[in-house]
Design a protein around this motif. Structure first.
Motif, mmCIF file in Angstrom:
data_model
loop_
_atom_site.group_PDB
_atom_site.id
_atom_site.type_symbol
_atom_site.label_atom_id
_atom_site.label_comp_id
_atom_site.label_asym_id
_atom_site.label_seq_id
_atom_site.Cartn_x
_atom_site.Cartn_y
_atom_site.Cartn_z
ATOM 1 N N SER A 2 0.759 -1.163 0.000
ATOM 2 C CA SER A 2 0.000 0.000 0.000
ATOM 3 C C SER A 2 0.804 1.233 0.000
ATOM 4 O O SER A 2 0.791 1.984 0.912
ATOM 5 C CB SER A 2 -0.942 -0.037 1.138
ATOM 6 N N ALA A 3 1.671 1.482 -1.053
ATOM 7 C CA ALA A 3 2.468 2.640 -1.155
ATOM 8 C C ALA A 3 2.123 3.373 -2.372
ATOM 9 O O ALA A 3 1.629 2.822 -3.332
ATOM 10 C CB ALA A 3 3.917 2.296 -1.219
ATOM 11 N N PRO A 4 2.449 4.785 -2.478
ATOM 12 C CA PRO A 4 2.220 5.538 -3.709
ATOM 13 C C PRO A 4 2.981 4.914 -4.871
ATOM 14 O O PRO A 4 3.944 4.205 -4.682
ATOM 15 C CB PRO A 4 2.744 6.928 -3.377
ATOM 16 N N ASP A 5 2.540 5.235 -6.096
ATOM 17 C CA ASP A 5 3.186 4.669 -7.278
ATOM 18 C C ASP A 5 4.683 4.880 -7.242
ATOM 19 O O ASP A 5 5.181 5.937 -6.860
ATOM 20 C CB ASP A 5 2.666 5.320 -8.571
ATOM 21 N N SER A 49 -5.554 -7.082 -8.585
ATOM 22 C CA SER A 49 -6.097 -7.163 -7.229
ATOM 23 C C SER A 49 -7.354 -6.312 -7.095
ATOM 24 O O SER A 49 -8.344 -6.749 -6.497
ATOM 25 C CB SER A 49 -5.048 -6.718 -6.206
ATOM 26 N N ALA A 50 -7.323 -5.110 -7.643
ATOM 27 C CA ALA A 50 -8.511 -4.245 -7.607
ATOM 28 C C ALA A 50 -9.685 -4.927 -8.295
ATOM 29 O O ALA A 50 -10.806 -4.939 -7.769
ATOM 30 C CB ALA A 50 -8.203 -2.900 -8.270
ATOM 31 N N ALA A 51 -9.445 -5.532 -9.453
ATOM 32 C CA ALA A 51 -10.515 -6.203 -10.200
ATOM 33 C C ALA A 51 -11.056 -7.407 -9.429
ATOM 34 O O ALA A 51 -12.252 -7.715 -9.528
ATOM 35 C CB ALA A 51 -10.001 -6.639 -11.572
ATOM 36 N N TYR A 62 -8.251 1.049 -4.818
ATOM 37 C CA TYR A 62 -7.682 -0.152 -4.193
ATOM 38 C C TYR A 62 -6.575 0.235 -3.212
ATOM 39 O O TYR A 62 -6.524 -0.261 -2.085
ATOM 40 C CB TYR A 62 -7.152 -1.109 -5.262
ATOM 41 N N LYS A 63 -5.692 1.131 -3.630
ATOM 42 C CA LYS A 63 -4.588 1.533 -2.751
ATOM 43 C C LYS A 63 -5.113 2.254 -1.506
ATOM 44 O O LYS A 63 -4.618 2.023 -0.399
ATOM 45 C CB LYS A 63 -3.590 2.399 -3.514
ATOM 46 N N ILE A 68 -6.435 2.102 4.319
ATOM 47 C CA ILE A 68 -7.431 2.272 5.379
ATOM 48 C C ILE A 68 -7.588 0.980 6.170
ATOM 49 O O ILE A 68 -7.631 0.994 7.403
ATOM 50 C CB ILE A 68 -8.789 2.716 4.785
ATOM 51 N N GLU A 69 -7.648 -0.133 5.475
ATOM 52 C CA GLU A 69 -7.829 -1.418 6.146
ATOM 53 C C GLU A 69 -6.652 -1.725 7.066
ATOM 54 O O GLU A 69 -6.836 -2.164 8.198
ATOM 55 C CB GLU A 69 -8.007 -2.529 5.099
ATOM 56 N N ARG A 70 -5.438 -1.468 6.625
ATOM 57 C CA ARG A 70 -4.263 -1.728 7.473
ATOM 58 C C ARG A 70 -4.199 -0.756 8.652
ATOM 59 O O ARG A 70 -3.815 -1.132 9.756
ATOM 60 C CB ARG A 70 -2.985 -1.634 6.664
#
Length: 163
Positions: A2-5, A49-51, A62-63, A68-70
């Motif tokens: 979960s990091a920026p591009d 993963s998003a799909a 997705y990111k 948020i979930e973590r």
């Protein structure tokens, strides 16, 4: 993940005391090539993963959802700062995540003007399944390496993350 591009290429400046022999330059060039391939594969993995979570889920959403979930909870302001995105982009992504049933929003207990965002049970379960699948893939790929080689690779990634 979960990091920026990640950047399309990685610029590495040589330290004054760094060994710049042809072997070192070739090795660094190979490393840069493989990092770029990893970044490209990561972007593909984010799309896949998003799909899997929802066919209409965008990579940006997705990111945000994985972050948020973590984190447990987050505000739109925190997301805008963390991902260096305009608040309007965050608002659109949050709205889509809510419409897909992946995100819940409630008033902040300390400041009712703010909204606290959290992943729904559906989102948490889907992300947990993805993480299990990703872990299996990683273990399969790493099976040919010794623990020492895995630690060395981890050290390289740690050092690169500090640049």
């Amino acid at each position: 993940m979960s990091a920026p591009d990640a950047p399309a290429t990685l610029a590495v400046e040589s330290a004054p005391e760094a060994d710049s022999t042809p072997d070192v330059e070739t090795a660094i060039g190979d490393l840069q090539t493989h990092l770029n391939l990893i970044f490209a594969r990561t972007r593909t993995l984010w799309r896949e993963s998003a799909a899997r979570i929802a066919p209409d889920l965008q990579v940006g959403g997705y990111k945000l959802l994985t972050f948020i979930e973590r984190a447990g909870t987050a505000s739109a302001h925190e997301l805008a700062e963390r991902f260096e995105m305009d608040k309007s982009v965050i608002s659109r992504q949050v709205r889509m995540l809510e419409e897909l049933g992946l995100l819940e929003s409630r008033p902040d207990e300390r400041d009712g003007r703010l909204r606290v965002l959290s992943a729904t049970p559906t989102a948490r379960e889907a992300l947990s399944e993805l993480r299990r699948d990703h872990s299996v893939r990683l273990h399969t790929v790493m099976a040919e390496l010794s623990p020492e080689e895995i630690r060395a690779a981890s050290k390289v990634f740690r050092l690169l993350s500090e640049v």
